[in-house]
Scaffold this motif. Structure first.
Motif, short mmCIF file in Angstrom:
data_model
loop_
_atom_site.label_atom_id
_atom_site.label_comp_id
_atom_site.label_asym_id
_atom_site.label_seq_id
_atom_site.Cartn_x
_atom_site.Cartn_y
_atom_site.Cartn_z
N ASP A 253 33.47 43.74 -11.51
CA ASP A 253 32.66 43.84 -10.30
C ASP A 253 33.50 43.69 -9.02
OD1 ASP A 253 30.01 43.32 -8.82
OD2 ASP A 253 31.11 41.47 -8.44
N LEU A 254 34.40 42.74 -9.02
CA LEU A 254 35.17 42.48 -7.80
C LEU A 254 36.04 43.68 -7.43
CD1 LEU A 254 35.87 40.11 -5.79
CD2 LEU A 254 37.95 39.82 -7.13
N ARG B 65 40.76 45.31 -21.12
CA ARG B 65 40.42 45.64 -22.50
C ARG B 65 39.57 46.89 -22.58
NH1 ARG B 65 37.43 40.16 -23.45
NH2 ARG B 65 36.36 41.21 -21.75
N SER B 66 38.89 47.25 -21.48
CA SER B 66 38.03 48.44 -21.50
C SER B 66 38.85 49.66 -21.85
CB SER B 66 37.38 48.65 -20.13
OG SER B 66 36.60 47.55 -19.81
N SER C 176 42.10 39.61 -11.44
CA SER C 176 40.66 39.69 -11.16
C SER C 176 39.87 39.57 -12.46
CB SER C 176 40.37 41.02 -10.44
OG SER C 176 39.01 41.09 -10.11
N THR C 177 40.31 38.66 -13.29
CA THR C 177 39.65 38.38 -14.57
C THR C 177 38.99 37.01 -14.46
OG1 THR C 177 41.56 37.18 -15.36
CG2 THR C 177 41.48 39.54 -15.85
N SER D 249 38.11 46.66 -14.54
CA SER D 249 36.80 47.27 -14.83
C SER D 249 35.68 46.42 -14.23
CB SER D 249 36.61 47.39 -16.34
OG SER D 249 36.70 46.09 -16.93
N GLU E 177 42.26 34.59 -8.11
CA GLU E 177 40.93 34.36 -7.54
C GLU E 177 40.45 32.97 -7.93
OE1 GLU E 177 38.45 35.61 -5.87
OE2 GLU E 177 39.29 37.54 -5.29
N ARG F 146 33.63 46.43 -6.06
CA ARG F 146 32.88 46.12 -4.83
C ARG F 146 33.79 45.78 -3.66
NH1 ARG F 146 29.95 42.10 -3.66
NH2 ARG F 146 30.74 40.82 -5.36
N TYR G 205 44.67 40.91 -22.88
CA TYR G 205 45.47 40.18 -21.89
C TYR G 205 46.54 39.32 -22.55
CZ TYR G 205 41.67 41.67 -18.89
OH TYR G 205 40.75 42.44 -18.22
#
Ligand SMILES: NC(=O)c1ccc[n+]([C@@H]2O[C@H](COP(=O)([O-])OP(=O)(O)OC[C@H]3O[C@@H](n4cnc5c(N)ncnc54)[C@H](OP(=O)(O)O)[C@@H]3O)[C@@H](O)[C@H]2O)c1
Length: 515
Positions: free
Chosen positions: A38-39, A68-69, A140-141, A36, A173, A42, A109
């Protein structure tokens, strides 16, 4: 290996074969944790669509979001569609290929149930879409959850390919830890579940064509390498400049600062590529071994040297690009007593045969006059200048400048005679511009890196020993600053940094380049 001229003219150069990304990747479930964020919107989703549009992903490749969203499959698909729309053109044919393969698993997670559901979802994809048991997990967290995710993947067996599959890889990342000890602890946790060859640590700088071009320039040409050493190079300057301030990322930046955000990874990676010895081949091991050796040869500063060799600074209010901007302390989310640096300049020495005695000057900062990254090799002067001082008044040192971004290219500065009766000499530039020389658009860094991860080519990813070497270089600075109650020195936004950074070079009789 001897490479014949015919081979150079036609088939790919064997040294460059490792960088060939033309093939389509095997089908896989690409599982994005923190989808959910930004990375993902985008960078990752637009990159995946671009790869599918170029048929570099296999049909059936599926994208599973985890987080979690509270989203369902349809919400996630719609969100990813918006992400691609916002990034530019939707390629409808590629989208049609991807559209049926979006799934979303909602959960914590560190909750075992999340992973049981995930295991079922990817198992179904194997059957329904032919993902063939292959998994690419993309973390990507925020880094605080990396170890939990990997441990839980291990518990349900998702750290291995399913029956008949070829691979299960994990992309992580940066930041890889926040100091040497935490980086080692993170790696120990990852290695409890994964082998090193399953780990793909991303520094997106390495996905940039022009960063890779440092290797092409050095090792595909015979004219540069002979002068790429202490006999001819006077000093090296590496600059990573940003014109932006901290924006809405103050929460993250307050904890990181310029040293962790840029120096530990991007700057030291570019330094390693600039300073390393020629690899035997462009194989992942060939390149990464040489980078580790170069980083390992950097002379570590002790606490007393940090204040003499390093400048840390923070921007005050000023003007950038015609707009008035606030100082760092006035940015939203920045603590009034913050000691976070937004600028670092430093002098490093590399203790090896090639570079002994050649200073490497590194600098990075926010709110500098423009966004740009470059490597500049400044060459020593001629042994004897047979011109009168007035004739050579406008002659500067020879320099080779690798412009990594923007306006990607290479500039060679040398002296030329000024037309006319007198014999005046002046520095001129010879320019190579990527945009003018090649019609092909360079792929986005994330396209390149995602495809390499799917292919199992780790050349442009960071190995565990590289991470450790980079933290070894940075750790004395962290220690010295932790013990120093003084805030960073100030510089005005829109300038190239504080006077202290100028004095660092002036003490050596040199100056920063003003690009
Ligand atoms: N954005 C960039 O340009 C960029 C560049 C370089 C590196 N990175 C790195 O890439 C990773 C992802 O970046 P991002 O900008 O997408 O991050 P982000 O938006 O801050 O977070 C991604 C997702 O992680 C989950 N999350 C956020 N805070 C969390 C927390 N405290 N505990 C557990 N989960 C949390 C959220 O998803 P749910 O709430 O749905 O779980 C969020 O949507 C980070 O490690 C970042 O350092 C990002």
């Amino acid at each position: 290996m001897v490479v014949s001229p015919e081979r150079l003219a036609g088939a790919p150069h064997p040294l460059l074969e490792g960088l060939d990304a033309g093939r389509a990747a095997a089908p896989a479930a690409v599982v994005i944790f923190g989808a959910s964020g930004d990375l993902t919107s985008r960078k990752l989703m637009p990159a995946l669509q671009a790869l599918m549009a170029r048929q570099q992903l296999a049909p059936g490749t599926s994208i599973v979001g985890v987080g979690r969203s509270d989203l369902d499959h349809e919400d996630f698909r719609a969100r990813m569609r918006r992400a691609v729309e916002q990034a530019g053109d939707v390629d409808e044919r590629a989208w049609a290929e991807l559209e049926g393969g979006f799934r979303y698993v909602s959960g914590g997670y560190d909750d075992g149930t999340t992973y049981k559901v995930l295991d079922e979802v990817v198992g179904d994809l194997d059957r329904e879409r032919g993902t063939a048991g292959n998994r690419l997990h993309y973390l990507s967290t925020p880094p605080g959850v990396f170890a939990d995710v990997v441990r839980r993947l291990g518990e349900v067996g998702l750290h291995r390919p399913a029956l008949g599959g070829e691979f299960a890889r994990v992309v992580i990342e940066k930041p890889f830890g926040r100091d040497l000890a935490s980086a080692e602890a993170l790696d120990a946790a990852l290695h409890e579940v994964l082998d090193e060859d399953q780990l793909y640590r991303i520094d997106h700088y390495l996905g940039k064509e022009t960063v890779q071009n440092v290797l092409a320039l050095r090792f595909a040409n015979s004219i540069f390498e002979p002068v790429w050493n202490r006999r001819y190079v006077d000093s090296v300057q590496i600059t990573v400049a940003e014109s932006e301030g901290v924006g809405h990322r103050a929460g993250f930046y307050e904890e990181a600062g310029a040293l962790r955000d840029i120096v530990q990874n991007h700057l030291l990676q570019v330094l390693a590529l600039t300073a390393m010895e020629p690899p035997v081949s462009m194989s992942p091991q060939g390149i990464r071994d040489e980078k580790v050796k170069a980083l390992g040869a950097v002379d570590l500063l002790d606490a007393a040297e940090v204040s003499a060799e390093v400048v840390r600074a923070r921007y005050r209010g000023g003007w950038v690009g015609g707009a008035e901007v606030p100082g760092y302390l006035d940015e939203d989310g920045v603590a009034p007593d913050s000691r976070t640096e937004t600028y670092v300049a430093m002098r490093l020495r590399i203790d090896n045969w090639r570079w002994a005695g050649v200073p490497f000057y590194l600098r990075t900062g926010k709110r500098l006059p423009k966004r740009m990254t470059e490597v500049a090799l400044q060459f020593s002067g001629v042994p004897h200048l047979p011109f009168a001082p007035t004739q050579a008044a406008e002659l500067g040192p020879n320099a080779l400048v690798l412009r990594i971004q923007p306006d990607e290219g290479i500039t060679l500065r040398f002296g030329a005679k000024v037309p006319g009766q007198s014999f005046d000499v002046r520095s001129v530039s010879m320019d190579f511009s990527y945009g003018a020389a090649f019609l092909e658009e360079a792929p986005e860094a994330y396209e390149r890196l995602l495809l390499d991860a799917l292919h199992g080519d780790p050349t442009l990813f960071i190995r565990t020993d590289e991470v450790r070497q980079a933290w070894r270089i940075v750790q004395p600075l962290l220690d010295a600053w932790a013990d120093d109650p003084a805030p960073p020195v100030d510089y005005d936004a829109g300038t190239w940094g504080p006077e202290e950074a100028d004095r660092l070079l002036a003490a050596d009789g040199r100056r920063w380049r003003r690009p």
